[in-house]
Design an enzyme around this catalytic site. Structure first.
Site, PDB file in Angstrom:
ATOM      1  CD  GLN A 128      -2.915   0.975   2.402  1.00  0.00           C
ATOM      2  OE1 GLN A 128      -2.636   1.556   3.447  1.00  0.00           O
ATOM      3  NE2 GLN A 128      -4.018   0.239   2.269  1.00  0.00           N
ATOM      4  N   GLY A 129       0.621   2.157  -0.950  1.00  0.00           N
ATOM      5  CA  GLY A 129       1.346   3.419  -1.035  1.00  0.00           C
ATOM      6  C   GLY A 129       0.414   4.581  -0.779  1.00  0.00           C
ATOM      7  CB  SER A 131       1.390   6.898   5.038  1.00  0.00           C
ATOM      8  OG  SER A 131       0.246   6.466   5.722  1.00  0.00           O
ATOM      9  CD  GLU A 246      -5.596  -0.334   6.213  1.00  0.00           C
ATOM     10  OE1 GLU A 246      -4.398  -0.628   6.125  1.00  0.00           O
ATOM     11  OE2 GLU A 246      -6.017   0.818   6.052  1.00  0.00           O
TER      12      GLU A 246
END
Length: 396
Positions: A128-129, A131, A246
């Protein structure tokens, strides 16, 4: 919400239990911490076992390669999975619990046809990109830019806290496609091929000595426009779909595991010497503490069951996901701290007590500290609960 188990559910349980009793020992223990290539092979190999046996994507619709099983059998699966001590899906987590469900809800037919089977079979690992160094809790202030150039977006920026990015094939990438728009309105959700030129991944060592998280640097990375999920500049809405997966149904397995860990702690407390002639379990305060944790864990599991039921009925994650995530974070940290207290010096001296490795107990405690930050800080979750569940007004 009817969560009683039928004869069909119990038949499913019996078949699953028999399979797990054979498959889990055959797959063997996980590799030692720090060997990430071996960890990827171990986790993806287990995912393939699940797929071949028909236990991958139980909650996914049949038309997307899943089983489309009723919610009761999904819950049976989680209970039996924890009971068997089956391997955590680890490197497959983002693909199975975030990216896959998001593509089912928002992806194109082409994106689904290519990515979903490979996620289910364990062939592709996702990260996951979201933050960034300047945009963690305040995700809407992200700066990574994506400029349209023909059939591609040219992406520049930096991401941080990208779990297992160093072994990932693809990533969920949030970018700013309209810098002139208001913060939430100029964001898009892209599928990033982690092997693309210009992608640099740097693992980050954390307090427990591991390198779970990574920094990802993006320099003139070309991402095909066909990798856009949802409409351009509609990424904030798509992102909230991902985050609710999530923070909701994705935590169901964690909650089941938490309850198993609590029972393991009781077993250990019955064996560890107490301050007097008895064991740690003879302490009334400890028994009271464990009882309160058990009641809270049971209540949390009921919340997760409700969220899974609602997700099945609507096709979208339940808004109560933030409440589930927040309470799970608090209970996990409380339980990990209690385990260290029960083991005492064994937790820091590497001594085995009651069949539990003190080093692993200490590592679990250190790892638990990240729960109040990962997947959205506890402060952000409280704000979401206030606004989206309780309907409270925003501060003036």
């Amino acid at each position: 919400m009817d969560l009683t188990y039928s004869e069909e559910d119990e038949a499913f349980r019996a078949g699953l239990r028999c399979w797990l009793e054979v498959a889990v020992p055959e797959h063997g223990p996980p590799p030692p911490p720090g060997d990430w290539p071996a960890r990827r092979a171990y986790d993806t190999g287990w995912q393939r076992r699940l797929y071949d046996a028909g236990y991958a994507g139980l909650h996914w619709p049949r038309r997307f390669g899943g089983r489309g099983l009723p919610v009761t059998q999904q819950l049976v699966y989680l209970e039996e999975y924890a009971r068997a001590g089956a391997p955590y899906i680890s490197v497959n987590f983002v693909g199975m619990m975030h990216a896959g469900p998001t593509l089912i809800a928002e992806g194109t037919d082409g994106q689904r046809a290519y990515h979903l089977p490979r996620i289910l079979r364990g062939e592709h690992v996702w990260c996951q990109g979201f933050s960034e160094p300047q945009a963690g809790s305040d995700l809407a202030s992200l700066r990574t830019s994506a400029v349209r150039d023909g059939d591609d977006y040219v992406v520049n920026g930096q991401k941080i806290w990208s779990t297992r990015a160093h072994v990932a094939d693809y990533g969920e990438l949030l970018v700013r496609t309209d810098p002139g728009a208001r913060r939430h309105r100029g964001i898009s959700w892209l599928i990033l091929d982690m092997r693309s030129p210009g992608v640099e991944v740097r693992p980050m060592r954390t307090i427990d000595g591991e390198a779970h998280f990574c920094e990802v640097f993006l320099t003139d990375v070309r991402v095909p426009v066909t990798n856009l999920v949802g409409a351009e500049n509609d990424g904030w809405r798509v992102t909230n779909v991902t985050l609710r997966f999530e923070r909701g149904t994705a935590f169901a397995q964690h909650i089941i595991t938490l309850r198993s860990q609590l029972r393991d702690l009781v077993r250990v407390a019955r064996l560890v010497p107490g301050p007097g002639d008895g064991t740690a379990w003879d302490d009334p305060a400890l028994r009271s503490h464990v009882g309160r944790l058990e009641a809270n864990a049971d209540g949390l599991w009921r919340m997760a069951q409700r969220g899974i039921t609602e997700a099945e009925a609507t096709g979208l994650p339940a808004p109560t996901g933030s409440a589930v995530k927040l309470r799970f974070s608090e209970l996990s940290q409380e339980l990990s701290e209690l385990a260290v207290r029960v083991l005492g010096r064994a937790a820091t001296g590497g001594v085995r007590a009651g069949g539990v490795d003190g080093v692993e107990t200490a590592r679990a405690y250190l790892w638990s500290l990240q729960y109040s930050i990962a997947a959205g800080t506890s402060q952000i979750q409280r704000t979401l609960i206030a606004e989206r569940i309780l309907g409270m007004p925003r501060p003036a």
